[in-house]
Write a protein that holds these residues in place. Structure first.
Motif, PDB file in Angstrom:
ATOM      1  N   PRO A 357       0.828  -1.211   0.000  1.00  0.00           N
ATOM      2  CA  PRO A 357       0.000   0.000   0.000  1.00  0.00           C
ATOM      3  C   PRO A 357       0.866   1.265   0.000  1.00  0.00           C
ATOM      4  CG  PRO A 357       0.050  -0.941   2.207  1.00  0.00           C
ATOM      5  CD  PRO A 357       0.847  -1.863   1.324  1.00  0.00           C
ATOM      6  N   ASP A 358       0.824   2.016  -1.067  1.00  0.00           N
ATOM      7  CA  ASP A 358       1.688   3.193  -1.217  1.00  0.00           C
ATOM      8  C   ASP A 358       1.374   4.302  -0.213  1.00  0.00           C
ATOM      9  OD1 ASP A 358       3.354   2.481  -3.598  1.00  0.00           O
ATOM     10  OD2 ASP A 358       1.381   2.279  -4.500  1.00  0.00           O
ATOM     11  N   ASN A 359       0.198   4.271   0.384  1.00  0.00           N
ATOM     12  CA  ASN A 359      -0.148   5.346   1.324  1.00  0.00           C
ATOM     13  C   ASN A 359       0.592   5.248   2.655  1.00  0.00           C
ATOM     14  OD1 ASN A 359      -1.647   3.024   1.859  1.00  0.00           O
ATOM     15  ND2 ASN A 359      -3.372   4.133   2.716  1.00  0.00           N
ATOM     16  N   ILE A 360       1.399   4.191   2.856  1.00  0.00           N
ATOM     17  CA  ILE A 360       2.195   4.131   4.093  1.00  0.00           C
ATOM     18  C   ILE A 360       3.675   4.425   3.842  1.00  0.00           C
ATOM     19  CG2 ILE A 360       0.585   2.531   5.188  1.00  0.00           C
ATOM     20  CD1 ILE A 360       2.710   0.311   4.768  1.00  0.00           C
ATOM     21  N   THR A 361       4.029   4.711   2.585  1.00  0.00           N
ATOM     22  CA  THR A 361       5.430   5.019   2.271  1.00  0.00           C
ATOM     23  C   THR A 361       5.928   6.208   3.096  1.00  0.00           C
ATOM     24  OG1 THR A 361       5.224   4.163   0.021  1.00  0.00           O
ATOM     25  CG2 THR A 361       7.024   5.709   0.437  1.00  0.00           C
ATOM     26  N   GLU A 362       5.125   7.263   3.154  1.00  0.00           N
ATOM     27  CA  GLU A 362       5.516   8.451   3.906  1.00  0.00           C
ATOM     28  C   GLU A 362       5.719   8.137   5.378  1.00  0.00           C
ATOM     29  OE1 GLU A 362       4.199  13.135   4.422  1.00  0.00           O
ATOM     30  OE2 GLU A 362       2.672  11.651   3.907  1.00  0.00           O
ATOM     31  N   ASN A 363       4.860   7.284   5.949  1.00  0.00           N
ATOM     32  CA  ASN A 363       4.996   6.908   7.364  1.00  0.00           C
ATOM     33  C   ASN A 363       6.345   6.246   7.631  1.00  0.00           C
ATOM     34  OD1 ASN A 363       2.055   6.802   6.488  1.00  0.00           O
ATOM     35  ND2 ASN A 363       1.784   6.773   8.701  1.00  0.00           N
ATOM     36  N   GLY A 364       6.753   5.359   6.718  1.00  0.00           N
ATOM     37  CA  GLY A 364       8.029   4.672   6.891  1.00  0.00           C
ATOM     38  C   GLY A 364       9.208   5.623   6.824  1.00  0.00           C
ATOM     39  N   ILE A 365       9.170   6.533   5.857  1.00  0.00           N
ATOM     40  CA  ILE A 365      10.259   7.513   5.712  1.00  0.00           C
ATOM     41  C   ILE A 365      10.341   8.398   6.955  1.00  0.00           C
ATOM     42  CG2 ILE A 365      11.098   9.488   4.379  1.00  0.00           C
ATOM     43  CD1 ILE A 365       9.676   8.216   1.923  1.00  0.00           C
ATOM     44  N   LEU A 366       9.203   8.895   7.407  1.00  0.00           N
ATOM     45  CA  LEU A 366       9.178   9.782   8.575  1.00  0.00           C
ATOM     46  C   LEU A 366       9.658   9.071   9.838  1.00  0.00           C
ATOM     47  CD1 LEU A 366       5.798  11.670   7.981  1.00  0.00           C
ATOM     48  CD2 LEU A 366       8.109  12.603   7.733  1.00  0.00           C
ATOM     49  N   MET A 367       9.287   7.806   9.993  1.00  0.00           N
ATOM     50  CA  MET A 367       9.743   7.042  11.162  1.00  0.00           C
ATOM     51  C   MET A 367      11.262   6.914  11.158  1.00  0.00           C
ATOM     52  SD  MET A 367       7.658   6.029  13.560  1.00  0.00           S
ATOM     53  CE  MET A 367       8.640   4.685  14.253  1.00  0.00           C
ATOM     54  N   PHE A 368      11.829   6.504  10.046  1.00  0.00           N
ATOM     55  CA  PHE A 368      13.282   6.347   9.971  1.00  0.00           C
ATOM     56  C   PHE A 368      13.993   7.681  10.200  1.00  0.00           C
ATOM     57  CE2 PHE A 368      13.303   2.304   7.079  1.00  0.00           C
ATOM     58  CZ  PHE A 368      13.163   1.513   8.205  1.00  0.00           C
ATOM     59  N   TYR A 369      13.488   8.737   9.592  1.00  0.00           N
ATOM     60  CA  TYR A 369      14.145  10.045   9.717  1.00  0.00           C
ATOM     61  C   TYR A 369      14.069  10.551  11.151  1.00  0.00           C
ATOM     62  CZ  TYR A 369      15.912  14.558   8.164  1.00  0.00           C
ATOM     63  OH  TYR A 369      16.691  15.675   7.980  1.00  0.00           O
ATOM     64  N   GLN A 370      12.954  10.341  11.813  1.00  0.00           N
ATOM     65  CA  GLN A 370      12.808  10.784  13.190  1.00  0.00           C
ATOM     66  C   GLN A 370      13.709   9.977  14.131  1.00  0.00           C
ATOM     67  OE1 GLN A 370      11.318  13.421  14.373  1.00  0.00           O
ATOM     68  NE2 GLN A 370      11.848  12.938  16.486  1.00  0.00           N
ATOM     69  N   ILE A 371      13.817   8.703  13.901  1.00  0.00           N
ATOM     70  CA  ILE A 371      14.733   7.856  14.706  1.00  0.00           C
ATOM     71  C   ILE A 371      16.165   8.383  14.572  1.00  0.00           C
ATOM     72  CG2 ILE A 371      15.791   5.563  14.841  1.00  0.00           C
ATOM     73  CD1 ILE A 371      12.986   4.444  14.049  1.00  0.00           C
ATOM     74  N   LEU A 372      16.553   8.681  13.337  1.00  0.00           N
ATOM     75  CA  LEU A 372      17.893   9.212  13.080  1.00  0.00           C
ATOM     76  C   LEU A 372      18.118  10.521  13.850  1.00  0.00           C
ATOM     77  CD1 LEU A 372      20.561   9.349  11.484  1.00  0.00           C
ATOM     78  CD2 LEU A 372      19.267  10.466   9.645  1.00  0.00           C
ATOM     79  N   LYS A 373      17.168  11.422  13.787  1.00  0.00           N
ATOM     80  CA  LYS A 373      17.309  12.715  14.481  1.00  0.00           C
ATOM     81  C   LYS A 373      17.453  12.537  15.996  1.00  0.00           C
ATOM     82  CE  LYS A 373      13.760  15.069  12.882  1.00  0.00           C
ATOM     83  NZ  LYS A 373      12.886  16.268  12.672  1.00  0.00           N
ATOM     84  N   GLN A 374      16.716  11.576  16.544  1.00  0.00           N
ATOM     85  CA  GLN A 374      16.769  11.336  17.984  1.00  0.00           C
ATOM     86  C   GLN A 374      18.137  10.817  18.413  1.00  0.00           C
ATOM     87  OE1 GLN A 374      12.038  10.104  18.226  1.00  0.00           O
ATOM     88  NE2 GLN A 374      13.587   8.569  18.628  1.00  0.00           N
TER      89      GLN A 374
END
Length: 377
Positions: A357-374
């Motif tokens: 489902p392409d509508n969760i692509t953004e969720n995955g990117i945001l999760m990884f990016y936020q983990i990195l920032k933390q």
């Protein structure tokens, strides 16, 4: 974040699937696309078609790795949409096309916003489905030179609302192994079976005794499932009493330690049964997946990121029961995997009608990016 372009890219990957260990074009096309984002370095051909993309800030900090898989499955797709698989008998039925797209999208974000500290490594792994990819990567000297402080991965999970984050500490997916047992006796005339050694009774005993070892109680630390997946005896020649047989199982335990104990019990049962019936035998253990051991500190970063992004977070009580090659990485490094809800009515993984489902692509990117920032705050 250009989600329309990412969706188009994901569908292109979906149309051109490649099986485990054969992902040459998939890797080539991803590398070509990611080079345009000017990463610090791309390390190619890590013991096969796996490759790593490095974004280095040049400043001291943690090395954080995120992993996606390259391979598809030997399943004939039955979907009729315009981006259906062009390869007969092969299709992306586990969502690896979506996982790759999420890492590609993360690379685009890293190009736009330069990281202040540490390094980010995007690992694209070959041969996840066969359990061979992680082991091959870990044995390659090129990978050993980029030792991560943390390693993360996600897996889309049908049956959960879109974008929900599902995680737990300790075991997230089980240790899994498959077993092929061959039994060799002696053929005889079907009118005189006493002149041969038919493995028929031994085959029945082995199925019964091995299945007796199963403990389906998920609350028990000694949980195990033992699925009989294939059995054959002799041939369709009605004047011949069978002289050979073959039996296959897939076995799952919460921990690698428990799996090793169970493997030894099964080995002893096969040996003793074959001695009893004067049969020669072989045991072949293959497609082994280590359990995902989610590190507590890594899991806390996942939970914190989900809360920051206002994504619904589900603390899973029991591990998922499917195997994941990412588990071998978590046996060596601090890391964790989490599930990303793929929709409650989405077809199950490995089904011929599944599509990421392409509508969760953004969720995955945001999760990884936020983990990195933390981690490198």
């Amino acid at each position: 974040m250009n989600l329309n372009n990412l969706t188009t890219y994901r569908k292109q990957i979906h149309q051109n699937p490649e099986l485990s260990g054969q992902e040459k074009q998939t890797a080539k096309q991803l590398i070509h696309a990611i080079k345009k984002l000017n990463p610090t370095e791309i390390i190619t051909n890590i013991n096969g078609y796996s490759f790593a993309v490095i974004f280095d800030s040049g400043n001291t900090g943690k090395t954080v790795m995120f992993r996606a898989e390259l391979d598809a499955l030997p399943i004939q797709e039955i979907n009729t949409f315009s981006h259906q698989s062009k390869t007969k008998g092969v299709s992306h039925k586990c969502g690896h096309d979506g996982h790759m797209t999420i890492l590609y999208g993360l690379a685009q974000e890293l190009q736009k916003t330069t990281i202040a500290k540490g390094r980010v490594i995007l690992l694209f792994q070959s041969a996840e489905e066969t359990g061979e990819g992680a082991k091959a990567i870990l044995n390659d000297e090129k990978f050993k030179s980029i030792t991560p402080d943390f390693i993360f991965a996600l897996h889309n999970v049908p049956g959960y609302p879109f974008g929900d984050v599902i995680c737990k500490t300790e075991t997230f997916t089980p240790s899994v192994v498959s077993l092929a047992v061959t039994l060799q006796g002696k053929t005889a005339h079907a009118a005189e079976p006493e002149n041969g050694i038919n493995p028929d009774i031994a085959l029945q005993e082995l199925i019964f005794k091995i299945k007796q070892l199963e403990n389906p109680n998920q609350d028990d630390k000694d949980f195990s499932t033992i699925a009989t997946v294939f059995a054959t005896l002799g041939s369709k020649d009605y004047g011949i009493s069978a002289g050979n047989a073959e039996l296959h199982f897939t076995i799952r335990c919460w921990t690698l330690k428990q799996l090793h104990i169970l493997k030894q019990h099964i080995t002893n049962i096969v040996k003793n049964t074959c001695n009893k019936y004067q049969l020669n035998h072989t045991l072949d253990w293959f497609e082994e997946f280590a359990s995902n051991k989610n590190d507590e500190s890594a899991t806390k970063h996942i939970k914190k990121a989900a809360k920051h992004l206002n994504f619904n977070y589900i603390e899973k009580t029991h591990p998922f029961k499917w195997g994941e090659d990412f588990g071998l990485f978590t046996q060596h490094y601090k890391g964790a995997m989490f599930g990303l809800g793929a929709g409650q009515n989405t077809p199950a993984l490995h089904n011929p009608d599944y599509d990421f489902p392409d509508n969760i692509t953004e969720n995955g990117i945001l999760m990884f990016y936020q983990i990195l920032k933390q981690i490198n705050a």
